[in-house]
Design a protein around this motif. Structure first.
Motif: not given
Ligand code: 4AD
Ligand code: MG
Length: 455
Positions: A425-447
């Motif tokens: 499971x991609x952890x960032x994809x999960x976080x995008x799903x849970x928060x609605x954020x549209x860009x993976x760069x916004x759910x990881x501290x330093x992309x």
């Protein structure tokens, strides 16, 4: 002793002397006193502090602008004004660090693009503070989910000599000078052979599942995919359970259970932080998450998914045809438009999947599964593994893998082989799903993405 603002805001009674510390969010001055809102990152809420003129330290008040750091001592009293339950009547306030004029977060309403360029400061904003508190809580929940089910946590290597996915997306690890003109061979390199950053801990994880039963890994994963999409990062975190004595059904069950568990965790434990995503990012967030938590997911074979897509009458950018990979637009149409819920697609053609997946009796498909969610597409990819020695060897041959390199992996099939299955499971994809954020760069501290390795 300093107390977290999170604790102070949920106090049940007044207190004569408390200490808090934080960064100033806003300050309003009048003749006789000043109001400060301070935040220490422990939660979304700010602590309101009232500083009367003449309070020790108040001579520095003009320097306590947005972003300045302070410590406060005072009395915790029920708030006179609306908006908050408690406030602190300061008996002392101390300025720790000042903020010059060019502090980028003084003004509100910056774009996510701009905030990415100051990723070292963006966790100080409400939105990203909430994001990274949720990320922390969700990591903890991942471990709790597995530990409650008696899965053992395995630290699979980050530097590896094997290629799990066989997609040629690996970063090389070397101490040889790439700019040197001299001819060099891998024998002269640090490990005496070609080495890479891992694209998946699965193969090493399998060896542990074939000893400890149920295991999981949760760590950084690296892919040199040159796809500049909003869902791909060059460095991301993957959660990979592997279960001995388990088939594809059990694998899909676990993946669905895990998605639901983590969604419930966000709804129940991160309510305060989720609210800001609902307000600014996705108005439908809570309703969507509640729906996912309480409704069954859809499951269907790849062949049926292709049929449905072909009959959809939609004109997709990429062709839909048996034997081709499903693209993100297809995955999203299935979950968002057709089923309107998460969907697990299974039994893909063997040609488009890696060597380790178990071949079905039809000889054409493998026991692969992808869990797709609305708004994102694939969030989980997994399979039952090929446990039959002869079939595995034939698969490796078909994929051009040498037994010299993978002898250790083949041993798990030579010595007490068992059916087993797992997923990533991609952890960032999960976080995008849970928060609605549209860009993976916004759910990881330093992309880290193609052409971008700042900080
Ligand atoms: O589907 P993938 O490639 O599967 C594997 O790596 C298997 N070895 C996992 C296993 O069975 N143990 O990747 C798994 C998940 C994807 O579904 C996706 O969520 C995420 O990892 N992922 C990425 N996330 C962010 N950026 C990337 N470049 C990603 N590539 C995959
Ligand atoms: Mg995949």
């Amino acid at each position: 002793m300093r107390r977290l603002i999170r604790e102070i805001l949920t106090a049940t009674e007044s207190a004569d002397c408390i200490e808090a510390a934080g960064w100033v969010r806003t300050r309003r001055d009048s003749k006789a006193f000043s109001f400060l809102e301070i935040n220490d990152g422990s939660c979304m809420g700010n602590l309101q502090v009232i500083v009367d003129a003449g309070t020790p330290g108040s001579e520095d008040l003009t320097k306590m602008g947005t972003g300045a750091s302070v410590t406060v001592t005072g009395r915790l009293v029920p708030s006179q004004g609306g908006g908050q339950q408690w406030e602190v009547q300061a008996t002392e306030i101390r300025l720790l660090g000042t903020v010059p004029e060019d502090y980028p977060l003084q003004k509100k309403g910056h774009s996510t693009e701009f905030l990415r360029s100051i990723a070292h400061l963006r966790p100080r904003t409400n939105l990203y503070g909430a994001m990274f508190r949720i990320r922390s809580r969700m990591s903890y929940a991942v471990h709790r989910f597995f530990q409650e089910r008696h899965f053992h946590y395995i630290h699979t290597p980050i530097i590896t000599a094997s290629d799990c996915e066989g997609a040629g997306e690996m970063f090389r690890v070397t101490t040889l000078d790439p700019l040197s003109q001299e001819e060099k061979s891998f024998e002269q390199d640090f490990f005496g052979k070609a080495a890479h950053l891992t694209v998946s801990g699965q193969l090493e994880g399998e060896t542990f599942a074939c000893a400890l039963g149920n295991i999981y890994t949760f760590g950084p994963t690296f892919r040199a995919e040159n796809s500049n999409t909003s869902r791909h990062a060059a460095e991301f975190w993957m959660i990979e359970p592997e279960m001995a004595f388990c088939d594809l059904q059990g694998d899909m069950d676990l993946a669905e259970e895990m998605v639901k568990y983590l969604v419930v965790e966000a709804l129940e434990k991160q309510e305060g932080d989720l609210a800001i995503f609902e307000k600014f990012i996705d108005k439908d967030l809570r309703r969507r998450l509640e729906f996912v938590a309480t409704h069954p997911f859809e499951r269907l074979p790849y062949t049926d998914a292709v049929e449905i897509l072909r009959k959809s009458g939609k004109s997709f950018e990429y062709p839909v045809e048996y034997g081709l990979n499903l693209q993100s637009e297809h995955e999203r149409w299935l979950t968002e438009e057709h089923f309107k819920r998460p969907v697990t697609v299974f039994n893909y053609p063997k040609e488009i999947k890696p060597f380790y997946m178990r071949i079905n009796d039809d000889g054409r498909t493998v026991t692969a599964m992808d869990l797709l969610v609305p708004g994102i597409g694939e969030i989980v990819g997994g399979s039952q593994r090929e446990e039959r020695l002869d079939v595995l060897l034939a698969n490796m041959d078909r994929h051009g893998l040498s037994i010299d390199d993978y002898g250790w992996y083949v041993d798990t099939r030579r010595f007490g082989s068992v059916p087993h299955a797992g997923f990533g499971m991609g952890f960032e994809r999960l976080l995008m799903f849970v928060t609605g954020m549209q860009n993976i760069r916004d759910v990881i501290p330093f992309a880290r993405t193609p052409g971008n390795c700042e900080f």
